[in-house]
Design an enzyme around this catalytic site. Sequence first.
Site, PDB file in Angstrom:
ATOM      1  CG  ASP A  22      -2.005   1.003   1.154  1.00  0.00           C
ATOM      2  OD1 ASP A  22      -2.361   1.422   0.037  1.00  0.00           O
ATOM      3  OD2 ASP A  22      -2.524   1.392   2.220  1.00  0.00           O
ATOM      4  N   GLY A  23       0.354   2.300  -0.607  1.00  0.00           N
ATOM      5  CA  GLY A  23       1.011   3.600  -0.562  1.00  0.00           C
ATOM      6  C   GLY A  23       1.574   4.082  -1.880  1.00  0.00           C
ATOM      7  CG  ASN A  24       2.262   1.445  -5.145  1.00  0.00           C
ATOM      8  OD1 ASN A  24       3.308   1.407  -4.516  1.00  0.00           O
ATOM      9  ND2 ASN A  24       1.711   0.364  -5.676  1.00  0.00           N
ATOM     10  CD1 TRP A  27       7.283   6.851  -2.556  1.00  0.00           C
ATOM     11  CD2 TRP A  27       6.829   7.055  -4.746  1.00  0.00           C
ATOM     12  NE1 TRP A  27       8.491   6.931  -3.215  1.00  0.00           N
ATOM     13  CE2 TRP A  27       8.237   7.056  -4.572  1.00  0.00           C
ATOM     14  CE3 TRP A  27       6.314   7.167  -6.026  1.00  0.00           C
ATOM     15  CZ2 TRP A  27       9.120   7.162  -5.643  1.00  0.00           C
ATOM     16  CZ3 TRP A  27       7.202   7.286  -7.096  1.00  0.00           C
ATOM     17  CH2 TRP A  27       8.585   7.285  -6.894  1.00  0.00           C
ATOM     18  CG  HIS A  39       0.265   1.573  -9.431  1.00  0.00           C
ATOM     19  ND1 HIS A  39      -0.092   1.124  -8.178  1.00  0.00           N
ATOM     20  CD2 HIS A  39      -0.789   2.297  -9.896  1.00  0.00           C
ATOM     21  CE1 HIS A  39      -1.315   1.549  -7.891  1.00  0.00           C
ATOM     22  NE2 HIS A  39      -1.752   2.262  -8.915  1.00  0.00           N
ATOM     23  CG  ASN A  70      -7.508  -2.932  -6.358  1.00  0.00           C
ATOM     24  OD1 ASN A  70      -6.510  -3.645  -6.297  1.00  0.00           O
ATOM     25  ND2 ASN A  70      -7.792  -2.056  -5.395  1.00  0.00           N
ATOM     26  CD1 TRP A  71     -12.563  -6.257  -9.991  1.00  0.00           C
ATOM     27  CD2 TRP A  71     -12.065  -5.401 -11.987  1.00  0.00           C
ATOM     28  NE1 TRP A  71     -11.874  -7.218 -10.683  1.00  0.00           N
ATOM     29  CE2 TRP A  71     -11.555  -6.728 -11.915  1.00  0.00           C
ATOM     30  CE3 TRP A  71     -11.872  -4.664 -13.158  1.00  0.00           C
ATOM     31  CZ2 TRP A  71     -10.866  -7.317 -12.978  1.00  0.00           C
ATOM     32  CZ3 TRP A  71     -11.185  -5.251 -14.216  1.00  0.00           C
ATOM     33  CH2 TRP A  71     -10.692  -6.562 -14.120  1.00  0.00           C
ATOM     34  NE  ARG A  73      -7.320   1.203  -6.405  1.00  0.00           N
ATOM     35  CZ  ARG A  73      -6.088   1.079  -5.957  1.00  0.00           C
ATOM     36  NH1 ARG A  73      -5.061   1.238  -6.803  1.00  0.00           N
ATOM     37  NH2 ARG A  73      -5.851   0.801  -4.691  1.00  0.00           N
ATOM     38  CB  SER A 198      -7.415  -4.271   2.484  1.00  0.00           C
ATOM     39  OG  SER A 198      -7.364  -2.971   2.996  1.00  0.00           O
ATOM     40  CD  GLU A 209       1.447 -12.632  16.384  1.00  0.00           C
ATOM     41  OE1 GLU A 209       1.381 -11.439  16.764  1.00  0.00           O
ATOM     42  OE2 GLU A 209       0.892 -13.575  16.974  1.00  0.00           O
TER      43      GLU A 209
END
Length: 258
Positions: A22-24, A27, A39, A70-71, A73, A198, A209
Amino acid sequence: MSSYLHDVDRTKVPAHVAIVRDGNGRWAKERGLPRTKGHEAGEAALLDVIHGAIELGIGTLSAYAFSTENWRRSPDEIRFLMGFNRQVIRRRRDELHAMGVRIRWAGRRPRLWRSVIAELEDAERMTVDNDVITLQFCVNYGGRAEIADAARAIAREVAAGRLDPDKVDERTIARHLDEPDLPDVDLFVRSSGEQRTSNFLLWQSAYAELVFLDTLWPDFDRRDLWRACALFASRDRRFGGALDPVGTAPETVGTDRE
């Protein structure tokens, strides 16, 4: 970099690590770039993490590549992600094969581009005999969808008379998951600071964990993986049981209510 590796207790290395990359988008936004550039930058992070997993002796690594959610988007981003996933598999397949990586695919076929499926299946065939590490690409994957698909398959067997419904148990469901021979997830890692699973490998992560790191995925590398593994090794995993303090008798559970 090696000092991070030395922090990990080699007797407590997780057998299966699941990663939500996560985080693309954030960024890229921080750098004034389109989301797609985030990505693209994340590809190198995944390769470095795979190298780090091999160095540590992790047996299975699962990477969330495209979820059933994600569809939702934008059509442009979906088209990019479909093409990008296809290209990554094609571009990195030989390199991963040379490293001894066995590639597996978990996810649904409907809606997924046939060209992506073809690349995934080719990679599976090419690497089937590799045994250094298993890399499970989860493409068009959702944990709830996987469980629903397993339930549907079990219902068909019951309806056909091949399965007694009274014999359905957790092992029955596990056998009908996408990759039933892979071990359950020991360590679940998410980058970017978000603290949620998610819908990723829900069944397999029942006793995983959870480690949430603030690093955005394109900045993630093997040192972050090793840090997560060090945290994993420091935790007391009881799987629903309890350890009695030294020198004390087990607690007696009575039937009377106070």
